[in-house]
Enzyme design. Structure first.
Site, PDB file in Angstrom:
ATOM      1  N   ASP A  43       0.837  -1.201   0.000  1.00 55.18           N
ATOM      2  CA  ASP A  43       0.000   0.000   0.000  1.00 55.18           C
ATOM      3  C   ASP A  43       0.869   1.248   0.000  1.00 55.18           C
ATOM      4  OD1 ASP A  43      -2.137  -1.752   0.246  1.00 55.18           O
ATOM      5  OD2 ASP A  43      -3.148  -0.533   1.770  1.00 55.18           O
ATOM      6  N   GLU A  94      -3.965   0.403  -2.222  1.00 54.50           N
ATOM      7  CA  GLU A  94      -3.218  -0.720  -2.766  1.00 54.50           C
ATOM      8  C   GLU A  94      -2.548  -0.359  -4.091  1.00 54.50           C
ATOM      9  OE1 GLU A  94      -7.126  -2.157  -0.876  1.00 54.50           O
ATOM     10  OE2 GLU A  94      -6.510  -0.689  -2.392  1.00 54.50           O
ATOM     11  N   ASN A 153     -18.258  11.979   2.357  1.00 55.51           N
ATOM     12  CA  ASN A 153     -17.784  13.193   1.702  1.00 55.51           C
ATOM     13  C   ASN A 153     -17.854  14.313   2.732  1.00 55.51           C
ATOM     14  OD1 ASN A 153     -17.465  12.066  -0.852  1.00 55.51           O
ATOM     15  ND2 ASN A 153     -19.450  12.782  -1.603  1.00 55.51           N
ATOM     16  N   TYR A 190      -7.777 -13.919   4.347  1.00 56.42           N
ATOM     17  CA  TYR A 190      -6.574 -13.377   4.978  1.00 56.42           C
ATOM     18  C   TYR A 190      -6.830 -12.750   6.342  1.00 56.42           C
ATOM     19  CZ  TYR A 190      -8.677  -9.190   2.988  1.00 56.42           C
ATOM     20  OH  TYR A 190      -9.568  -8.207   2.653  1.00 56.42           O
ATOM     21  N   CYS A 195      -8.568   4.860   0.886  1.00 61.57           N
ATOM     22  CA  CYS A 195      -9.267   4.717   2.162  1.00 61.57           C
ATOM     23  C   CYS A 195      -8.578   5.532   3.250  1.00 61.57           C
ATOM     24  CB  CYS A 195      -9.289   3.258   2.616  1.00 61.57           C
ATOM     25  SG  CYS A 195     -10.033   2.105   1.448  1.00 61.57           S
ATOM     26  N   HIS A 224     -17.373   9.380  -1.178  1.00 62.25           N
ATOM     27  CA  HIS A 224     -16.364   8.793  -2.057  1.00 62.25           C
ATOM     28  C   HIS A 224     -15.049   8.466  -1.361  1.00 62.25           C
ATOM     29  CE1 HIS A 224     -19.189  10.696  -4.863  1.00 62.25           C
ATOM     30  NE2 HIS A 224     -18.807   9.757  -5.706  1.00 62.25           N
TER      31      HIS A 224
END
Length: 231
Positions: A47, A194, A115, A104, A72, A156
């Site tokens: 990341d 990621e 938002n 995982y 995120c 978002h």
């Protein structure tokens, strides 16, 4: 001779890792991103991680162009509690939210999407930067923040809620990033995204992620490096 040579190599590698770890903390403090690969037997992903306060529109552009995954914001458990942010699966009354088994981990860290109320669509680089930096500011003084007055749901920017004891309970990028922020004496709000490979469509390999870090002069850490020092 072999033992001495091996020992010397291990010492050199340990010194390099410690230097890179310290560099990563300084990068966080100066607003630069850090790359962190969790583990081959976990997600197996690297990341690109920023402290939330440092996320400008240019940083959002880098996250979507150079990383390409989901942008995120990870918040500590205490901050999430102060904002009354649940785990998403605990709030959704739908069959698809049940039996959420992950290969995982035991559970997903996802909370709501948000938002900031000063944004328009919320998806532009400028809008997402506004939302992210506002989340960073709110995390610095959560008791003084009226979350619903500042943010709207859905939005978002995806929120992640960390395990209460961070790396002692979970070893995901959420916890790795927040542990680094804590070690750097920064507020508990980081952005994780990621890194994906345009050619394979899979996660960027650690070798390619490290090459990207070297090219951009960014710090790169393995999750185990963080765990050894902060876990």
């Amino acid at each position: 001779m072999r033992t001495e040579t091996g020992s010397g190599t291990e010492t050199l590698e340990s010194t390099r890792t410690e230097s890179e770890f310290r560099r990563a903390l300084e990068s966080f403090r100066s607003g630069e991103p850090v790359l962190v690969h969790d583990a081959a037997d976990r997600e197996g992903e690297t990341d690109l991680i920023y402290h939330a306060d440092a996320v400008t529109p240019d940083a959002v552009a880098r996250l979507r162009n150079d990383a390409g995954g989901l942008v995120c914001v990870a918040l500590s458990n205490d901050v999430a509690d102060a904002f009354d942010l649940p785990f998403f699966t605990d709030e959704v009354d739908h069959p698809a939210a049940a039996d959420h088994e992950l290969g995982y981990d035991e559970r997903s860290s996802f909370s709501f999407t948000v938002n900031h109320r000063d944004t328009y669509t919320g998806i532009t680089d400028s809008d997402r930067s506004t939302t992210i930096r506002a989340l960073g500011e709110a995390a610095a003084e959560p008791s003084a923040t009226d979350f619903a007055a500042e943010f709207r749901v859905p939005g978002h920017v995806h929120l992640l809620r960390a395990a209460p004891d961070l790396l002692a309970q979970r070893e995901g990028h959420t916890e790795l990033g927040l542990a680094l922020a804590d070690a750097a004496d920064l507020t508990p709000a980081v952005v994780v995204c990621e890194m994906l490979d345009d050619e394979t469509g899979e996660a960027l390999t650690p070798a390619d992620a490290r090459a990207y870090a070297d090219h951009c002069d960014f710090a790169y850490l393995e999750g185990r490096d963080v765990l050894e020092r902060l876990g």
